[in-house]
Write an enzyme that holds these catalytic residues in place. Structure first.
Site, PDB file in Angstrom:
ATOM      1  N   ASP A 192       0.827  -1.199   0.000  1.00  0.00           N
ATOM      2  CA  ASP A 192       0.000   0.000   0.000  1.00  0.00           C
ATOM      3  C   ASP A 192       0.866   1.256   0.000  1.00  0.00           C
ATOM      4  O   ASP A 192       1.758   1.398   0.842  1.00  0.00           O
ATOM      5  CB  ASP A 192      -0.864  -0.016   1.276  1.00  0.00           C
ATOM      6  CG  ASP A 192      -1.749   1.199   1.395  1.00  0.00           C
ATOM      7  OD1 ASP A 192      -2.657   1.332   0.572  1.00  0.00           O
ATOM      8  OD2 ASP A 192      -1.518   2.009   2.323  1.00  0.00           O
ATOM      9  N   GLU A 202       1.221  -0.730  -4.995  1.00  0.00           N
ATOM     10  CA  GLU A 202       0.290   0.341  -5.367  1.00  0.00           C
ATOM     11  C   GLU A 202       1.113   1.591  -5.654  1.00  0.00           C
ATOM     12  O   GLU A 202       1.684   2.183  -4.747  1.00  0.00           O
ATOM     13  CB  GLU A 202      -0.708   0.627  -4.251  1.00  0.00           C
ATOM     14  CG  GLU A 202      -1.762   1.617  -4.709  1.00  0.00           C
ATOM     15  CD  GLU A 202      -2.292   2.515  -3.605  1.00  0.00           C
ATOM     16  OE1 GLU A 202      -3.391   3.055  -3.765  1.00  0.00           O
ATOM     17  OE2 GLU A 202      -1.605   2.702  -2.580  1.00  0.00           O
TER      18      GLU A 202
HETATM   19  C1  BGC Z   1      -5.340   2.925   0.003  1.00  0.00           C
HETATM   20  C2  BGC Z   1      -6.318   3.878   0.571  1.00  0.00           C
HETATM   21  C3  BGC Z   1      -5.763   4.358   1.889  1.00  0.00           C
HETATM   22  C4  BGC Z   1      -4.332   4.884   1.739  1.00  0.00           C
HETATM   23  C5  BGC Z   1      -3.662   5.011   3.044  1.00  0.00           C
HETATM   24  C6  BGC Z   1      -4.192   3.861  -0.268  1.00  0.00           C
HETATM   25  O1  BGC Z   1      -3.432   3.676  -1.240  1.00  0.00           O
HETATM   26  O2  BGC Z   1      -5.771   2.254  -1.148  1.00  0.00           O
HETATM   27  O3  BGC Z   1      -7.606   3.355   0.701  1.00  0.00           O
HETATM   28  O4  BGC Z   1      -6.546   5.388   2.368  1.00  0.00           O
HETATM   29  O5  BGC Z   1      -3.554   4.052   0.947  1.00  0.00           O
HETATM   30  O6  BGC Z   1      -3.320   3.761   3.548  1.00  0.00           O
END
Ligand code: BGC
Length: 559
Positions: free
Chosen positions: A198, A257
């Site tokens: 993430d 991500e």
């Molecule tokens: C997640 C979000 C989240 C953020 C902080 C993002 O990339 O997909 O939903 O709010 O990371 O963790």
């Protein structure tokens, strides 16, 4: 060497909203276990689970207070182990969310850091400044400054890129890097098959002493991405972390991500010789047509149609640049954006045809599909009742600006419901009736839903969106669509046409993007139609597609 994820079809489950098993209105792990037969009938072979760890739920689980335990609202460690086993028994891999950029402010590390300024955990976070003065003008993704006052009253501030209850970890500190490796090891040792890293592109920050230059009229805090996205240390710090995982658990899928990374960075992040991710999720392949937005209010919360030439350019750029490097991630929506059936499909009798054709357009391309729960039903955004339900500073800001520009509350709410992430996180619609079969109790996130669209009815209806997704996923898993080359044909804005090729096999995928019939060049004589949304008719050298129709032709298919 071939890996399991080379032909993965991933289903994203937002656990709070999928299936509640104990009547508290919150989805849980036992609920997911109960729905495994549904996942099997859909045909997916991997699940990505949003965070299920102990969390105060300020950001629905992305604010973690204990990395080694399951949030009681979601179940127990035994439920998690049972879920991993059950999925594996059905040939389904499990990818967990791995939140490495920040913790919750309730995490014992942060609690210790503020209880004692001499704590070793102080350096797990980013504390800076003095006398209550913020070190710089950088803005948070969730609105306001990235700095919040040290609750201990030292006059320092701590850094949070997201909510103020989510302090960023200091990855410069080798202890932090080491500890996050231990967290990964804990879960991989339990049999988890992949990690979705993430917000990993944000772990490195520039020198905190510099302001971001403001444009005239700009607010006092500005989201200063160049200072906290994709800096070189991201790669330097993650390389040993990823290498350790690959040594200990060689089949792990590392899915990063990388929301704002451009395609060249995506190459860096996923080239084998760089030893980082296997694939990355980008937000950059979408393109919206902003020509009709009201310039007085923020564009991001105003509905916009797709910018078709821009979208095609993005798809070609990512497909061609990543060819031979890594598999692109193919998706239309996730928990951070509106649902595709709301964002791009027009309401009315052709809505379902359009939803099916969009799925065909996206998922038969080269890459790994990620299907967001409920998308396979054509589920739309739910409608939240009011501004307060969003709990978002950016929404408050939008309401204020739109009101000042003369918009009525209802009109503003309609815009936000169509564009914001929260209405995309509604309860899964299993059936009609009380709470859509999601729970016996009021769902944690409630609002207006179109319950006529539900899994039970669509299972019973020939021609439903659900049946279409089942057939599409089956086709996707065949070698031609899993591994073939990908070429987008040059056609005008009315269509999206591409070919897939593998050895002797060839496929043509043709989509009509308009609400009028469209005539294109016919496929070669030996090709047979394998999947159709709407109607497709070949006559002589012409292929005619009904409004919003899509068709897949395959020649010399190896099944
Ligand atoms: C997640 C979000 C989240 C953020 C902080 C993002 O990339 O997909 O939903 O709010 O990371 O963790």
């Amino acid at each position: 060497m071939a890996k399991w994820f080379d032909n993965a079809v991933i289903y994203q489950i937002y656990p709070k909203s999928f299936q509640d098993s104990n009547g508290d209105g919150i989805g849980d792990l036992a609920g997911i276990r109960r729905r495994i037969p549904y996942l099997v009938s859909l045909g997916i072979n991997a699940v990505w689970l949003n965070p299920v760890f102990v969390s105060p739920q300020v950001d629905n689980g992305y604010d973690i207070a204990n990395y080694f335990a399951i949030d009681p609202a979601m179940g127990t460690m035994a439920d998690m182990e049972g879920l991993i086993d059950d999925l594996h028994q059905h040939g389904i891999h499990l990818i967990m969310d791995f939140v490495l950029n920040h913790t919750s402010d309730q995490h014992p590390w942060f609690q210790d850091a503020i209880a004692d300024p001499k704590s070793i955990y102080r350096d797990y976070y980013l504390f800076a400044g003095e006398n209550g003065k913020r070190p710089n003008n950088w803005g948070s993704f969730f609105g306001g400054s990235v700095w919040a006052p040290d609750p201990a009253g030292t006059g320092q501030s701590y850094f949070h890129l997201f909510d103020k209850h989510m302090p960023d970890l200091n990855w410069q500190n080798p202890e932090v890097r080491h500890t996050m490796g231990d967290v990964a090891d804990f879960w991989l040792n339990k049999g988890v098959d992949g990690l979705r890293l993430d917000a990993f592109i944000h772990i490195a920050k520039a020198d905190l002493r510099q302001d971001f230059p403001l444009a005239p009229g700009e607010k006092s805090s500005v989201v200063a991405e160049p200072f906290f996205a994709n800096l070189p240390n991201v790669q330097a710090w993650l390389r040993p972390f990823c290498a350790q995982i690959r040594t200990d658990y060689p089949d792990t899928f590392l899915l990063g991500e990388a929301a704002s990374a451009n395609v060249n960075l995506a190459v860096d992040y996923t080239s084998k010789h760089n030893g980082l991710m296997d694939s990355v999720i980008t937000f950059r392949t979408f393109a919206d047509d902003a020509s009709q937005v009201d310039p007085r209010i923020p564009a991001g919360m105003q509905p916009q149609p797709m910018d078709i030439p821009g979208f095609k350019q993005n798809q070609v750029t990512w497909q061609q640049t990543l060819a031979g490097v890594s598999l692109p991630v193919l998706y239309w929506n996730n928990h951070d954006m509106p649902r595709v059936a709301t964002r791009y499909a027009k309401p009315g009798p052709l809505h379902d045809t359009q939803v099916k054709s969009l799925a065909m357009l996206m998922y038969l391309q080269r890459g790994i599909p990620v299907i967001y729960y409920g998308e396979e039903l054509g589920m739309e955004n739910m409608a939240l009742p009011d501004q307060a339900a969003f709990k978002d500073l950016n929404v408050d800001d939008f309401f204020a600006q739109a009101k000042a520009a003369g918009y009525e509350d209802d009109a503003i709410l309609t815009m936000v419901n169509a564009t914001h992430k929260m209405p995309a996180r509604g309860p899964m619609q299993w059936e009609t009736g009380a709470n859509s079969g999601f729970s016996t109790y009021q769902p944690w996130l409630d609002g207006q839903r179109d319950e006529t669209r539900n899994a039970r009815d669509e299972e019973a209806q020939g021609g439903s969106v659900l049946h279409f997704y089942q057939a599409l996923i089956k086709l996707k898993k065949t070698p031609l669509f899993a591994g073939g080359d990908d070429f987008l044909q040059t056609t005008d804005d009315r269509s999206y046409v591409y070919e897939r090729r593998l050895d002797g096999a060839r496929a043509l995928v043709a989509i009509n993007l308009t609400d009028q019939p469209l005539t294109l060049a016919a496929p070669s004589a030996g090709a047979t139609a394998r999947l159709t949304a709407g109607t497709a008719t070949v006559s002589g050298d012409q292929l005619t597609l009904s409004p919003f129709a899509g068709v897949v032709y395959v020649e010399e298919m190896e099944d």
